[in-house]
Enzyme design. Sequence first.
Site, PDB file in Angstrom:
ATOM      1  N   LYS A  93      45.664 165.093  56.328  1.00 37.71           N
ATOM      2  CA  LYS A  93      44.937 163.825  56.147  1.00 37.71           C
ATOM      3  C   LYS A  93      45.457 163.265  54.839  1.00 37.71           C
ATOM      4  CE  LYS A  93      40.163 162.411  54.971  1.00 37.71           C
ATOM      5  NZ  LYS A  93      40.372 161.023  54.666  1.00 37.71           N
ATOM      6  N   TYR A 137      43.802 168.323  53.460  1.00 39.28           N
ATOM      7  CA  TYR A 137      43.202 167.056  53.012  1.00 39.28           C
ATOM      8  C   TYR A 137      43.763 166.768  51.625  1.00 39.28           C
ATOM      9  CZ  TYR A 137      39.460 163.788  51.534  1.00 39.28           C
ATOM     10  OH  TYR A 137      38.749 162.713  51.057  1.00 39.28           O
ATOM     11  N   THR A 144      45.534 160.773  52.155  1.00 39.23           N
ATOM     12  CA  THR A 144      44.831 159.710  51.440  1.00 39.23           C
ATOM     13  C   THR A 144      45.557 159.488  50.121  1.00 39.23           C
ATOM     14  OG1 THR A 144      42.798 160.470  52.516  1.00 39.23           O
ATOM     15  CG2 THR A 144      42.542 158.885  50.741  1.00 39.23           C
TER      16      THR A 144
HETATM   17  O1  MN9 Z   1      38.148 159.038  54.043  1.00 42.33           O
HETATM   18  C1  MN9 Z   1      38.091 157.351  52.453  1.00 42.33           C
HETATM   19  N1  MN9 Z   1      38.267 157.892  51.161  1.00 42.33           N
HETATM   20  C2  MN9 Z   1      37.268 157.972  50.280  1.00 42.33           C
HETATM   21  C3  MN9 Z   1      38.760 158.245  53.417  1.00 42.33           C
HETATM   22  O2  MN9 Z   1      36.189 157.452  50.472  1.00 42.33           O
HETATM   23  C4  MN9 Z   1      37.524 158.708  49.044  1.00 42.33           C
HETATM   24  C5  MN9 Z   1      38.639 155.943  52.666  1.00 42.33           C
HETATM   25  O3  MN9 Z   1      38.159 155.552  53.915  1.00 42.33           O
HETATM   26  C6  MN9 Z   1      38.220 154.947  51.601  1.00 42.33           C
HETATM   27  O4  MN9 Z   1      36.825 154.967  51.420  1.00 42.33           O
HETATM   28  C7  MN9 Z   1      38.617 153.503  51.982  1.00 42.33           C
HETATM   29  C8  MN9 Z   1      38.328 152.521  50.861  1.00 42.33           C
HETATM   30  O5  MN9 Z   1      39.185 152.763  49.764  1.00 42.33           O
HETATM   31  O6  MN9 Z   1      39.957 153.476  52.333  1.00 42.33           O
END
Ligand code: MN9
Length: 292
Positions: free
Chosen positions: A163, A135, A165
């Site tokens: 994952k 992650y 992000t």
């Molecule tokens: O799981 C989420 N990350 C966080 C992923 O909340 C830190 C995203 O879904 C975000 O909430 C979303 C909005 O920025 O992309």
Amino acid sequence: MKKVFAALMTAFDADGNIDEQGTREIIRHDIDVEGVDGLYVGGSTGENFELGTDEKKKIFDIAWDEAGSDDVELIAQVGSPNLHEAKMLAKYVTETLGFKTISAVTPFYYQYSFDEIKHYYDEIVKDVDANLLVYSIPALTGVNLSLDNFAKLFSNPKVIGVKYTNPDFFLLERLRKRFPDKVIMSGFDEMLLPALALDVNGCIGSTFNINAKKVKAEIKAFEDGDIDRARQLQHESNDLIADLLDNGIYPSIKLVLQKMGVHAGYTREPMAHADEKVKAGADKIYQKYFAD
Ligand code: MN9
């Protein structure tokens, strides 16, 4: 079709205790109403890093009991800077419960060296019969992994993917090209379309607790080659996401769920409870995007 996972929320009562019934309702809503392909349990969206070990176990218990026999994939996020806990949770979810896939956030707070991070992942998977998704969320952890770092993490065959992000799409493109067989799940809901263009395997996100149907339609349009339609749907989702971010994303998703009849409860302190302004903002979001 590429998979859509909701990053599962946790319902808390006003005192910050886990609301089991509310959490079960969120799970049922995600599966039965939103039609998600899977749930990512114990991530940031589940407010996992505000929980104690027994509470983390309780969330995994609830998710496994509620959804273990549903036709959805379940991923348990077990990581934290407490490696002993991460290893224990990895064993718990795979042996006591039946999770097949685990995930672990990069260890944060201390500035760990890459060798320490590599050791952390190897230790978490060492004694469990499960696959792991790294992650990676540099904006919240401060941990940036390079392409070569990923190559070293992925050299462990149990580390099947990430994952992702991260808004760094150059790195995403390099990762996809170098590791065609690894699983890359897009983690920023607002950047799904460019991530699809780079051939991610699916997406995991907070807003899919309320917006998975539109996201599935976007993925279908993309896969059918109808890019104009996919872009239109991403624009619509991003109007929603911008409003949610502006109003406070976690309380707002919970308040919208509440409007949908799901007892999603409160956020947990130190995350602030929704005040009247946030409640009014969430009402507006519900009216604008979800009332028919
Ligand atoms: O799981 C989420 N990350 C966080 C992923 O909340 C830190 C995203 O879904 C975000 O909430 C979303 C909005 O920025 O992309």
